[in-house]
Design a protein around this motif. Structure first.
Motif, PDB file in Angstrom:
ATOM      1  N   GLU A 181      13.685   6.982  -1.317  1.00 45.55           N
ATOM      2  CA  GLU A 181      14.489   7.300  -2.302  1.00 45.55           C
ATOM      3  C   GLU A 181      14.055   8.882  -1.754  1.00 45.55           C
ATOM      4  OE1 GLU A 181      10.178   6.995  -3.482  1.00 45.55           O
ATOM      5  OE2 GLU A 181      11.326   5.807  -3.314  1.00 45.55           O
ATOM      6  N   VAL A 182      15.224   9.355  -2.355  1.00 49.64           N
ATOM      7  CA  VAL A 182      15.085  11.090  -1.859  1.00 49.64           C
ATOM      8  C   VAL A 182      14.138  11.808  -2.645  1.00 49.64           C
ATOM      9  CG1 VAL A 182      16.713  12.835  -2.013  1.00 49.64           C
ATOM     10  CG2 VAL A 182      18.061  11.038  -2.086  1.00 49.64           C
ATOM     11  N   GLY A 183      13.133  12.690  -2.066  1.00 49.09           N
ATOM     12  CA  GLY A 183      11.919  13.210  -2.073  1.00 49.09           C
ATOM     13  C   GLY A 183      10.787  12.291  -1.877  1.00 49.09           C
ATOM     14  N   ARG A 184      10.912  11.010  -1.104  1.00 50.09           N
ATOM     15  CA  ARG A 184       9.683  10.523  -0.270  1.00 50.09           C
ATOM     16  C   ARG A 184       9.080  10.968   0.137  1.00 50.09           C
ATOM     17  NH1 ARG A 184       8.426   4.695  -1.770  1.00 50.09           N
ATOM     18  NH2 ARG A 184       7.086   3.849  -0.050  1.00 50.09           N
ATOM     19  N   PRO A 185       7.908  11.399   0.581  1.00 47.84           N
ATOM     20  CA  PRO A 185       7.797  11.645   1.860  1.00 47.84           C
ATOM     21  C   PRO A 185       7.664  10.527   2.523  1.00 47.84           C
ATOM     22  CG  PRO A 185       5.879  11.018   0.658  1.00 47.84           C
ATOM     23  CD  PRO A 185       7.257  11.472  -0.339  1.00 47.84           C
ATOM     24  N   GLY A 186       8.036  11.100   4.327  1.00 44.93           N
ATOM     25  CA  GLY A 186       7.998  10.049   5.187  1.00 44.93           C
ATOM     26  C   GLY A 186       6.202   9.615   5.837  1.00 44.93           C
TER      27      GLY A 186
ATOM     28  N   GLN B 115       0.639  -1.318   0.168  1.00 44.49           N
ATOM     29  CA  GLN B 115      -0.278   0.639   0.214  1.00 44.49           C
ATOM     30  C   GLN B 115       0.738   0.902  -0.176  1.00 44.49           C
ATOM     31  OE1 GLN B 115      -2.596  -0.547   3.504  1.00 44.49           O
ATOM     32  NE2 GLN B 115      -3.717  -2.222   2.523  1.00 44.49           N
ATOM     33  N   ARG B 116       1.685   1.058   0.242  1.00 44.68           N
ATOM     34  CA  ARG B 116       2.743   2.110   0.412  1.00 44.68           C
ATOM     35  C   ARG B 116       3.857   2.286  -0.768  1.00 44.68           C
ATOM     36  NH1 ARG B 116       4.895   3.245   6.769  1.00 44.68           N
ATOM     37  NH2 ARG B 116       2.215   2.263   7.645  1.00 44.68           N
ATOM     38  N   ARG B 117       3.639   1.467  -2.092  1.00 40.73           N
ATOM     39  CA  ARG B 117       4.817   1.468  -3.196  1.00 40.73           C
ATOM     40  C   ARG B 117       5.226   1.012  -3.177  1.00 40.73           C
ATOM     41  NH1 ARG B 117       3.871   6.758  -2.343  1.00 40.73           N
ATOM     42  NH2 ARG B 117       5.650   7.402  -2.221  1.00 40.73           N
ATOM     43  N   PHE B 118       5.562  -0.310  -2.334  1.00 43.43           N
ATOM     44  CA  PHE B 118       6.939  -1.812  -2.187  1.00 43.43           C
ATOM     45  C   PHE B 118       6.528  -2.582  -3.030  1.00 43.43           C
ATOM     46  CE2 PHE B 118       7.990   1.413   1.449  1.00 43.43           C
ATOM     47  CZ  PHE B 118       9.458   1.888   1.000  1.00 43.43           C
TER      48      PHE B 118
ATOM     49  N   ALA C  42      10.214   2.480  -6.824  1.00 41.12           N
ATOM     50  CA  ALA C  42      11.003   3.982  -7.141  1.00 41.12           C
ATOM     51  C   ALA C  42      12.241   4.278  -7.517  1.00 41.12           C
ATOM     52  CB  ALA C  42      10.076   5.277  -6.277  1.00 41.12           C
ATOM     53  N   ALA C  43      12.762   3.204  -6.743  1.00 40.17           N
ATOM     54  CA  ALA C  43      14.473   2.759  -6.495  1.00 40.17           C
ATOM     55  C   ALA C  43      14.609   1.548  -6.236  1.00 40.17           C
ATOM     56  CB  ALA C  43      14.489   3.640  -5.749  1.00 40.17           C
ATOM     57  N   PRO C  44      14.816   0.624  -7.801  1.00 38.60           N
ATOM     58  CA  PRO C  44      14.852  -1.470  -7.111  1.00 38.60           C
ATOM     59  C   PRO C  44      16.274  -1.167  -6.553  1.00 38.60           C
ATOM     60  CG  PRO C  44      13.647  -0.100  -9.367  1.00 38.60           C
ATOM     61  CD  PRO C  44      14.687   0.909  -9.067  1.00 38.60           C
ATOM     62  N   ALA C  45      16.776   0.014  -6.496  1.00 35.67           N
ATOM     63  CA  ALA C  45      18.757  -0.342  -5.942  1.00 35.67           C
ATOM     64  C   ALA C  45      18.570  -0.325  -4.813  1.00 35.67           C
ATOM     65  CB  ALA C  45      19.540   0.580  -5.918  1.00 35.67           C
ATOM     66  N   LEU C  46      17.023   0.203  -4.178  1.00 35.49           N
ATOM     67  CA  LEU C  46      17.138  -0.498  -2.793  1.00 35.49           C
ATOM     68  C   LEU C  46      16.087  -1.188  -2.101  1.00 35.49           C
ATOM     69  CD1 LEU C  46      16.193   3.986  -2.017  1.00 35.49           C
ATOM     70  CD2 LEU C  46      18.473   2.874  -1.660  1.00 35.49           C
ATOM     71  N   ALA C  47      16.556  -2.116  -1.762  1.00 37.22           N
ATOM     72  CA  ALA C  47      15.638  -3.306  -1.694  1.00 37.22           C
ATOM     73  C   ALA C  47      16.570  -3.959  -0.026  1.00 37.22           C
ATOM     74  CB  ALA C  47      15.880  -4.490  -2.951  1.00 37.22           C
ATOM     75  N   GLU C  48      16.054  -5.083   0.264  1.00 37.72           N
ATOM     76  CA  GLU C  48      16.664  -5.494   2.327  1.00 37.72           C
ATOM     77  C   GLU C  48      14.974  -6.415   2.017  1.00 37.72           C
ATOM     78  OE1 GLU C  48      17.944  -6.656   3.640  1.00 37.72           O
ATOM     79  OE2 GLU C  48      18.500  -4.468   3.607  1.00 37.72           O
ATOM     80  N   SER C  49      15.486  -7.534   3.040  1.00 35.43           N
ATOM     81  CA  SER C  49      15.055  -8.706   3.769  1.00 35.43           C
ATOM     82  C   SER C  49      14.874  -8.516   4.712  1.00 35.43           C
ATOM     83  CB  SER C  49      15.693  -9.915   3.038  1.00 35.43           C
ATOM     84  OG  SER C  49      15.593 -10.257   1.769  1.00 35.43           O
ATOM     85  N   VAL C  50      13.405  -9.582   5.375  1.00 34.39           N
ATOM     86  CA  VAL C  50      13.312  -9.254   6.661  1.00 34.39           C
ATOM     87  C   VAL C  50      12.585 -10.157   6.985  1.00 34.39           C
ATOM     88  CG1 VAL C  50      11.287  -8.351   8.509  1.00 34.39           C
ATOM     89  CG2 VAL C  50      12.175  -6.219   6.363  1.00 34.39           C
ATOM     90  N   PHE C  51      13.172 -10.701   8.314  1.00 28.61           N
ATOM     91  CA  PHE C  51      12.483 -11.850   8.959  1.00 28.61           C
ATOM     92  C   PHE C  51      11.992 -11.430  10.752  1.00 28.61           C
ATOM     93  CE2 PHE C  51      16.973 -11.762  10.230  1.00 28.61           C
ATOM     94  CZ  PHE C  51      16.989 -12.468  11.414  1.00 28.61           C
ATOM     95  N   THR C  52      11.033 -12.842  10.462  1.00 25.80           N
ATOM     96  CA  THR C  52      10.856 -12.647  11.554  1.00 25.80           C
ATOM     97  C   THR C  52      11.952 -13.655  12.276  1.00 25.80           C
ATOM     98  OG1 THR C  52       9.083 -14.777  11.786  1.00 25.80           O
ATOM     99  CG2 THR C  52       8.657 -12.797  11.151  1.00 25.80           C
TER     100      THR C  52
END
Length: 98
Positions: free
Chosen positions: A87-92, A18-21, A40-50
């Motif tokens: 990404e730069v300029g993305r509203p938080g 819902q936040r465009r990821f 918007a910036a595919p180089a910005l990627a990460e993995s998350v686990f529980t």
């Protein structure tokens, strides 16, 4: 890996979509991870686990062993991930209500 872990990752993924990821849950052996990419910036990627913390509470974690937030607070976890992958300029994320 438990079905609960996948469910928590899927709920987090829904919030991030819902936040465009772009998100994808991957299960490999006994581990499940959520892959997250900033569209918007595919180089910005990460993995998350529980995983549980020292007291046994289940949290979302970054792979560098940093806690993101408890699985019970999807919005706060998504806010933190969004700040890390913005990404730069993305509203938080909107500030929390007082």
């Amino acid at each position: 890996m438990t079905i609960d872990a996948i469910g928590h990752l899927e709920r987090l993924g829904t919030e991030l979509e819902q936040r465009r990821f772009a998100v994808r849950v991957r299960a490999r052996g006994s581990h499940a991870m959520l892959n997250i990419t900033n569209v918007a910036a595919p180089a910005l990627a990460e993995s998350v686990f529980t995983a549980p913390d020292e007291e046994g509470a289940l949290w979302f974690w970054f792979p560098w062993q940093t806690r993101i937030g408890p699985v019970a607070d999807i919005v706060a976890a998504a806010d933190r991930i969004e700040r890390v992958l913005a990404e730069v300029g993305r509203p938080g994320p909107a500030p929390a209500a007082p």
